[in-house]
Design a protein around this motif. Structure first.
Motif, short mmCIF file in Angstrom:
data_model
loop_
_atom_site.label_atom_id
_atom_site.label_comp_id
_atom_site.label_asym_id
_atom_site.label_seq_id
_atom_site.Cartn_x
_atom_site.Cartn_y
_atom_site.Cartn_z
N GLY A 128 25.23 43.57 43.85
CA GLY A 128 26.55 43.05 43.47
C GLY A 128 27.60 44.04 44.18
O GLY A 128 28.41 43.43 44.81
N GLY A 129 27.61 45.29 43.70
CA GLY A 129 28.75 45.79 43.90
C GLY A 129 30.14 45.58 43.59
O GLY A 129 30.31 44.39 42.68
N HIS A 130 31.28 46.07 43.95
CA HIS A 130 32.42 45.76 43.75
C HIS A 130 32.89 44.42 44.55
O HIS A 130 32.68 44.68 45.90
N PRO A 131 33.81 43.48 44.26
CA PRO A 131 34.14 42.61 45.16
C PRO A 131 35.17 43.20 46.17
O PRO A 131 36.09 44.20 45.82
N ALA A 132 35.32 42.75 47.36
CA ALA A 132 36.28 43.07 48.15
C ALA A 132 37.75 43.14 47.64
O ALA A 132 37.75 41.87 47.14
N ALA A 133 38.50 43.95 48.06
CA ALA A 133 39.81 44.08 47.44
C ALA A 133 40.71 43.02 48.34
O ALA A 133 41.70 42.31 47.79
N LEU A 134 40.21 42.62 49.74
CA LEU A 134 41.24 41.64 50.09
C LEU A 134 40.01 40.50 51.00
O LEU A 134 38.97 41.02 51.34
#
Length: 128
Positions: A39-45
């Motif tokens: 999963g990780g963090h969603p992309a900032a952009l």
């Protein structure tokens, strides 16, 4: 640029972007991934936002801190987006000519967009 042209450009950049990103990750890791994607963090952009950042930087020479305020990210994210997207635009031979207009502040950018019929609403940075 029409919205259809914009959609075509951003769609055309998706696969080359992911290929470039995987190549960078492969080089950084020193090989293929050893785990399944998590999963990780969603992309900032998004890719479209990264493309817009790059176009605004090239066309209107908007400072990184102004775009960071607009998108609710740090300036390093803006620099990374430009570093990732600019070569892809060059590969497609999609040149963006700078204008004489320089949008140096967020209010300049919002006013310019409003005059063109586009409403920009700055994102709020999440609390750390």
């Amino acid at each position: 640029m029409t919205s259809a042209d914009w959609d075509q450009l951003t769609t055309a950049l998706v696969i080359p972007y992911h290929v470039q990103r995987e190549a960078e990750l492969h080089a950084r890791r020193g090989g293929p991934p050893i785990r399944k994607p998590g999963g990780g963090h969603p992309a900032a952009l998004t890719i479209a936002e990264k493309t817009l950042v790059t176009v605004l930087r090239l066309r209107f020479r908007v400072p990184q801190h102004v775009l960071a305020d607009l998108f609710g990210v740090v300036t390093g994210t803006i620099a990374t987006a430009e570093r990732q997207i600019r070569p892809l635009l060059d590969q497609r031979e999609h040149s963006i000519a700078p204008t004489r207009i320089r949008l140096m502040t967020l209010s300049d950018l919002i006013a310019f967009a409003a005059a063109e019929g586009v409403i920009l609403i700055p994102k709020i940075k999440p609390a750390c």
